[in-house]
Design an enzyme around this catalytic site. Structure first.
Site, mmCIF file in Angstrom:
data_model
loop_
_atom_site.group_PDB
_atom_site.id
_atom_site.type_symbol
_atom_site.label_atom_id
_atom_site.label_comp_id
_atom_site.label_asym_id
_atom_site.label_seq_id
_atom_site.Cartn_x
_atom_site.Cartn_y
_atom_site.Cartn_z
ATOM 1 C CD GLU A 1 -2.817 -1.290 2.411
ATOM 2 O OE1 GLU A 1 -2.714 -0.428 3.292
ATOM 3 O OE2 GLU A 1 -3.691 -2.175 2.408
ATOM 4 C CD GLU B 1 -4.206 -8.049 1.335
ATOM 5 O OE1 GLU B 1 -5.102 -7.362 1.883
ATOM 6 O OE2 GLU B 1 -3.002 -7.798 1.476
HETATM 7 C C1 XIL Z 1 -5.884 -7.085 7.913
HETATM 8 C C2 XIL Z 1 -6.207 -8.349 8.699
HETATM 9 O O1 XIL Z 1 -7.056 -9.144 7.913
HETATM 10 C C3 XIL Z 1 -6.870 -7.984 10.011
HETATM 11 O O2 XIL Z 1 -7.036 -9.154 10.820
HETATM 12 C C4 XIL Z 1 -6.028 -6.960 10.760
HETATM 13 O O3 XIL Z 1 -6.721 -6.544 11.914
HETATM 14 C C5 XIL Z 1 -5.727 -5.763 9.886
HETATM 15 O O4 XIL Z 1 -5.109 -6.206 8.682
HETATM 16 N N1 XIL Z 1 -4.529 -4.939 3.535
HETATM 17 C C6 XIL Z 1 -3.524 -5.798 3.909
HETATM 18 C C7 XIL Z 1 -3.765 -6.811 4.970
HETATM 19 O O5 XIL Z 1 -2.449 -5.804 3.274
HETATM 20 O O6 XIL Z 1 -2.620 -7.105 5.728
HETATM 21 C C8 XIL Z 1 -4.886 -6.382 5.871
HETATM 22 O O7 XIL Z 1 -5.167 -7.448 6.765
HETATM 23 C C9 XIL Z 1 -6.108 -5.992 5.078
HETATM 24 C C10 XIL Z 1 -5.804 -4.819 4.177
#
Ligand code: XIL
Length: 426
Positions: A242, A350
């Protein structure tokens, strides 16, 4: 040396009903097709048995009659010619209650041809999931689901700096090691996530008063320690996560503010030095459709590539929801093409699609997931398809948003069927 035979591929189907036949496309080069099940034909009896017909490519392969609501274990194997096959399973009940019977726990098992590149007529795209540190994910129905329906995992939180390097130079590898070793013991691929991100950072990093040189040293030690520790066990990493704001400018993370934009090429360089064979990704959200953020990301990776920075690909997070307009598949495909033209591999890293939990939205959700899967299958640059959460119980979007491929009782949703069909399509 003779290669060990590949492990069987198992499609697990939690429940089928008399309401509609189940159709599954088997895309792998298989030696045998097998069926194992714990079947319980609720509501049926000797006079009104449940008939289950399994056909492969329209040829009837087996017929099973279930006469009681006691659980019965059945298993059968049949040889299969290499190539794609369509399996159809239909149930028909006798009268009354048996007419609406269900069969629980059906597994379709393919024994792969030794030496075949498993699996896929076109190519194999691993379907992976985020994996938490909860032991619940390794036992019982959740564990079965992971073992049978996924090819890989990404630790959801366990590798984040806030949990691993709690004080400078103090590393806690127990939890991420347990996840990585668990996945590898099952033959699953592991994607490391994330090395450099603006959040989930330890307090000592966020609160430190850093000179540029000092923070570079912190980042270098962290990347080098992580990538070296997992060398040989983790073959790909989200090195940068990000990096852009919504308007496409550099996100003012502590790394960007103290080190400047160079933190990005430096991170890739150090990760590559620690493990020259690992595939290195830049992971981002909301950059997979036309707009400023997309353009900025294309410009960024193009620049990195031109400067010989060891970046291999772009990760598309894909945290979607049904409140936004439906994904335009042509736009998604074009966006992916832009990354590929810039020399990048791509992955969906994701994916989840938030719904209102209704049955109707589970159907729409399947469409959105399928668009991503089709786009992934349409280019050889797409290396992995990862959904963020094993099932709706485990999703960070909350149980009620039913954002994953499996429901709360681990039953495949329309989205799973749609994703499998798209990834398996030739
Ligand atoms: C999220 C997890 O799923 C949660 O459990 C945690 O509280 C916050 O992070 N982008 C990403 C991930 O790259 O690492 C994030 O994961 C979601 C957004």
């Amino acid at each position: 040396m003779i290669a060990p035979p590949p492990p069987p591929v198992i499609h697990q189907i939690k429940q089928i009903t008399t309401a509609a036949p189940l159709v599954v496309t088997l895309s792998h080069r298989a030696a045998t097709f097998g069926l194992t099940m714990n079947a319980k034909a609720a509501g049926c009896n000797r006079d009104h048995p449940l008939k289950m017909v399994v056909s492969v490519d329209k040829k009837q392969l087996m017929t099973v009659r279930l006469k009681s609501s006691k659980t019965r274990a059945l298993s059968a194997d049949r040889p299969l010619k290499p190539g794609r096959h369509k399996v159809r399973i239909s149930l028909s009940g006798g009268r009354r209650r048996c007419a609406r019977a269900t069969v629980d726990e059906l597994r379709l098992k393919l024994t792969l041809v030794p030496g075949a590149t498993p699996p896929g007529p076109k190519r194999f795209i691993p379907l992976a999931t985020a994996f938490t540190s909860s032991p619940a994910e390794r036992v019982g129905a959740s564990g079965d689901l992971f073992r049978t329906s996924f090819d890989g995992l990404t630790p959801e939180n366990a590798m984040k700096m806030t949990y691993v390097e709690t004080a400078r130079g103090t590393y806690h590898f127990e939890t991420p090691d347990a996840i990585v070793d668990y996945g590898r013991a099952l033959g699953k691929s592991v994607h490391g996530h994330p090395l450099v991100w603006h959040t989930q950072l330890p307090g000592w990093v966020l609160r430190g008063k850093w000179s540029r040189g000092d923070l570079e040293a912190v980042m270098h030690e962290w990347i080098n320690t992580m990538v070296t520790h997992y060398k040989g066990r983790v073959s790909e990493w989200d090195v940068i996560n990000e990096p852009l704001s919504d308007d496409g400018t550099l996100r003012p993370s502590i790394w960007a503010q103290v080190i400047g934009p160079d933190y990005i090429p430096l991170a890739f360089k150090w990760a590559h030095e620690a493990d020259p064979t690992a595939k290195l990704y830049l992971n981002e959200y909301d950059a997979e459709l036309p707009g400023k953020k997309h353009d900025a990301l294309v410009a960024l990776v193009t620049k990195l590539r031109k400067a010989d920075v060891p970046i291999d690909g772009v990760g598309i997070q894909g945290h979607w929801n049904l409140q936004a307009p439906p994904i335009n598949e042509a736009d998604l495909r074009a966006a992916v093409r832009d990354f590929v033209k810039a020399g990048m591999l791509i992955q969906f890293t994701e994916l989840d699609v938030v719904t209102d939990g209704s049955a109707l939205q589970q159907i729409t959700q399947a469409d959105e997931f399928a668009k991503a899967a089709r786009v992934c299958q349409s280019t050889t640059a797409c290396t992995r398809f990862t959904v963020w959460g094993l099932d709706d119980n485990m999703s960070w979007r909350g149980v009620g948003s039913a954002a994953t491929l499996f429901d709360r009782s681990y039953t495949p949703k329309p989205a799973f069927i749609a994703v499998r069909a798209a990834l398996d399509a030739g």
